[in-house]
Design a protein around this motif. Sequence first.
Motif, PDB file in Angstrom:
ATOM      1  N   UNK B 132      70.704  18.971  63.067  1.00  0.00           N
ATOM      2  CA  UNK B 132      69.532  19.738  63.503  1.00  0.00           C
ATOM      3  C   UNK B 132      69.464  19.918  65.021  1.00  0.00           C
ATOM      4  N   UNK B 133      70.625  19.836  65.683  1.00  0.00           N
ATOM      5  CA  UNK B 133      70.586  19.950  67.135  1.00  0.00           C
ATOM      6  C   UNK B 133      70.020  21.290  67.596  1.00  0.00           C
ATOM      7  N   UNK B 134      70.122  22.297  66.700  1.00  0.00           N
ATOM      8  CA  UNK B 134      69.584  23.608  67.077  1.00  0.00           C
ATOM      9  C   UNK B 134      68.051  23.654  66.960  1.00  0.00           C
ATOM     10  N   UNK B 135      67.462  22.624  66.335  1.00  0.00           N
ATOM     11  CA  UNK B 135      66.018  22.661  66.105  1.00  0.00           C
ATOM     12  C   UNK B 135      65.258  21.672  66.989  1.00  0.00           C
ATOM     13  N   UNK B 136      65.920  21.212  68.043  1.00  0.00           N
ATOM     14  CA  UNK B 136      65.332  20.158  68.899  1.00  0.00           C
ATOM     15  C   UNK B 136      63.933  20.499  69.387  1.00  0.00           C
ATOM     16  N   UNK B 137      63.720  21.779  69.684  1.00  0.00           N
ATOM     17  CA  UNK B 137      62.434  22.152  70.293  1.00  0.00           C
ATOM     18  C   UNK B 137      61.403  22.581  69.251  1.00  0.00           C
ATOM     19  N   UNK B 138      61.779  22.478  67.973  1.00  0.00           N
ATOM     20  CA  UNK B 138      60.848  22.912  66.930  1.00  0.00           C
ATOM     21  C   UNK B 138      59.858  21.792  66.602  1.00  0.00           C
ATOM     22  N   UNK B 139      58.641  22.195  66.314  1.00  0.00           N
ATOM     23  CA  UNK B 139      57.642  21.205  65.909  1.00  0.00           C
ATOM     24  C   UNK B 139      57.671  21.087  64.384  1.00  0.00           C
ATOM     25  N   UNK B 140      57.135  19.993  63.837  1.00  0.00           N
ATOM     26  CA  UNK B 140      57.223  19.775  62.387  1.00  0.00           C
ATOM     27  C   UNK B 140      56.750  20.969  61.548  1.00  0.00           C
ATOM     28  N   UNK B 141      55.720  21.664  62.019  1.00  0.00           N
ATOM     29  CA  UNK B 141      55.230  22.784  61.205  1.00  0.00           C
ATOM     30  C   UNK B 141      56.219  23.944  61.147  1.00  0.00           C
ATOM     31  N   UNK B 142      57.261  23.873  61.974  1.00  0.00           N
ATOM     32  CA  UNK B 142      58.285  24.921  61.922  1.00  0.00           C
ATOM     33  C   UNK B 142      59.517  24.464  61.143  1.00  0.00           C
ATOM     34  N   UNK B 143      59.413  23.270  60.531  1.00  0.00           N
ATOM     35  CA  UNK B 143      60.563  22.717  59.813  1.00  0.00           C
ATOM     36  C   UNK B 143      60.244  22.600  58.323  1.00  0.00           C
ATOM     37  N   UNK B 144      61.302  22.675  57.497  1.00  0.00           N
ATOM     38  CA  UNK B 144      61.112  22.470  56.061  1.00  0.00           C
ATOM     39  C   UNK B 144      61.034  20.978  55.779  1.00  0.00           C
ATOM     40  N   UNK B 145      60.627  20.617  54.556  1.00  0.00           N
ATOM     41  CA  UNK B 145      60.528  19.209  54.182  1.00  0.00           C
ATOM     42  C   UNK B 145      61.844  18.475  54.405  1.00  0.00           C
ATOM     43  N   UNK B 146      62.935  19.105  53.954  1.00  0.00           N
ATOM     44  CA  UNK B 146      64.242  18.475  54.100  1.00  0.00           C
ATOM     45  C   UNK B 146      64.588  18.257  55.562  1.00  0.00           C
ATOM     46  N   UNK B 147      64.261  19.259  56.363  1.00  0.00           N
ATOM     47  CA  UNK B 147      64.554  19.141  57.803  1.00  0.00           C
ATOM     48  C   UNK B 147      63.712  18.042  58.445  1.00  0.00           C
ATOM     49  N   UNK B 148      62.444  17.962  58.028  1.00  0.00           N
ATOM     50  CA  UNK B 148      61.577  16.917  58.585  1.00  0.00           C
ATOM     51  C   UNK B 148      62.145  15.540  58.264  1.00  0.00           C
ATOM     52  N   UNK B 149      62.654  15.392  57.022  1.00  0.00           N
ATOM     53  CA  UNK B 149      63.199  14.086  56.665  1.00  0.00           C
ATOM     54  C   UNK B 149      64.460  13.793  57.465  1.00  0.00           C
ATOM     55  N   UNK B 150      65.216  14.828  57.787  1.00  0.00           N
ATOM     56  CA  UNK B 150      66.417  14.599  58.603  1.00  0.00           C
ATOM     57  C   UNK B 150      66.025  14.179  60.017  1.00  0.00           C
ATOM     58  N   UNK B 151      64.956  14.791  60.537  1.00  0.00           N
ATOM     59  CA  UNK B 151      64.463  14.366  61.855  1.00  0.00           C
ATOM     60  C   UNK B 151      64.032  12.895  61.781  1.00  0.00           C
ATOM     61  N   UNK B 152      63.370  12.552  60.666  1.00  0.00           N
ATOM     62  CA  UNK B 152      62.925  11.161  60.494  1.00  0.00           C
ATOM     63  C   UNK B 152      64.125  10.217  60.456  1.00  0.00           C
TER      64      UNK B 152
END
Lengths: 387, 233
Positions: B132-152
């Motif tokens: 998810x290096x391309x999503x570094x500046x995204x806030x949780x509301x801009x991420x899908x559930x799967x992406x949020x869990x990957x950030x976690x």
Amino acid sequence: MTILKLALNNIKRRKTRSLLTLFGIAFSIAVFFSILSINKGFERELDRQLKKTGIHFMIVPSGCPYEVATLVLHGSILPQLLNADVLEKVRTTERLELVSPALVTQLPNPRAGRVDTIYGIDMADAFKIKPEWQIDGRLPADKFEILAGSAVANAYKLKPGDEITYTIENRRFKVAGILKETTTQDDAFVYMHIQTLQEIINKPQAVTAIFARAKDPAMLEDIIGDIYIKVTSVQIITMGEIIGSIMTIVSSAKSLGISIAVIVIFISAIGIINLMLTTVFEQTKEIGMIRAIGASRSDIFSMVINEAIVLSAIGGAAGIFLSVIFSPLIEKIVRNITPYVPGGRIVTFGYELAVLCFFFSIIIGAVSGLFPAWKASRLSPVEAIGG
Amino acid sequence: MLPVIALEGVEKIYRRGSEEIHALKDVNITFQEGEFISIVGQSGSGKTTLLNIMGCLDRPTRGTVKIDGIEVSTMNEKEISRIRREKIGFIFQQFYLIPGLTAAENVALPLKFSRKPIDKKYILSLLDTVGLDMRAKHTPDQLSGGEMQRVAIARAIANHPHVILADEPTGTLDTKNSMIIFELLKSLNSRGLTIILVTHNVAFAEKTGRVISISDGQMNSTRLDSKHITGSI
Ligand SMILES: Nc1ncnc2c1ncn2[C@@H]1O[C@H](COP(=O)(O)OP(=O)(O)O)[C@@H](O)[C@H]1O
Ligand SMILES: [Mg+2]
């Protein structure tokens, strides 16, 4: 990412509620800051104004209540007059460089349908009593000439050379000069020769007050003592006493204002406590997560405290900003509700006071944050996350 | 070699008024470094309780818990916070990212509480690990559930923990995203990280090195027993 950013983020997340709380803090700090600014400005202006009057004390009839006496400056009509012999006796007192009688009365002005306050003075002493006066035109020279205060001139649209009529004996007066705005009570009066005024009201020796100035201000007490021996049934009020008595009125108004401010601050502190408790309650799971990733109890404690401080600091800064922006309005309100207000700006921005109020708002935030922060730090991470 | 986590005679009793709930009964277990273990069991069997005790979020009523050979049951709050910070990475079913903070800022949180300097490159490398290096500046509301869990997950490994505790991390995700998460955990394990995964997914459990089944607060077996796995996706 800083602690500030975390706090700001949290504040942003609850925009409406944070804004409401912020408004409460801003309002209370604005009230507090304004009251303190007014008090400072008031004292300074009063002092400045009374110093520049050019007189050291005034003599009024005895039994004249103190507050009323102070209002001679304000244009109030004293019920009594000084005895006929007083002026002569004071004039023969040594060590005085100025002795000047004044007669204050009111005359109906039929054309305007108003009653004007007329100050009869010795025109030769005008600039000794009021060194800062500036006149458009000249001082009255002829018997039936007047000097109009700027507010009077504005109200009647007078300019030098105009005429004005007073009902008693239908005297017509010529406007010799108009007083440039002084921002004091002087603006509201009409000035004429004291002899003319005595004649009009048919009391040849009438004097309401005598203004005096000592050659050496250090000798004031001795001089006043001398006068008391010579003349009876008078009361001598020094400018220092006038300042003192006005400040007493002002300081009781100030205490009232500060009590109001304290209540308002207290309510806004309760607002912060309420907001922070709600936040802690709503973000229980998040707090649990933060504990799980390694935050200690004191970390949680300081996070909540920080948020309360950031909130109240923003509110405090906004409040100070608001009270500076609205200081002309606040000044107007104060002038309308306070009995005696000196001229000049009384609500002024004090840098030190602003810093003080800002720190005060931070302290309010820190204190209000204590209980919610303690609550948050006590949450058990397991129960917070909720299994 | 010392086990990463060792539980001995662990019991957990919850008290709700006068009622006592025996959530864990005499649990004895050790996890070695580099293991990938799954814990299965019906809802309410005590999996989360077990994980919380292993992760030092909760204290056992009886018994001892050792992390890297260090006894933690007797530690005070401050010391326990430090153990959590330094040795354990948590992943929850609900992600628990902080709204308003970017993915990078969320990942940096554990470093903040460790008072470590936050190196942008390092944070990006963590996000790169979870793709998810391309999503570094995204806030949780801009991420899908799967992406949020990957950030976690990136957040969980930020402090170089010795063990990852994941409590039903795919519980709210669809099959595809669940797979991604599981594969991520596997790849972290292949780099030597110990992983303990609570899951309802039989297919995932079967692919881990060891399966522990719990029912009614007791560990029944260390072999896969599909009877205890319910609600699989
Ligand atoms: N904080 C708590 N207070 C009281 N009882 C609890 C608490 N947490 C869990 N329990 C009880 O302990 C048992 C095990 O719960 P849990 O560990 O959450 O199970 P699982 O994660 O396997 O679904 C359940 O009966 C649950 O109701
Ligand atoms: Mg559970």
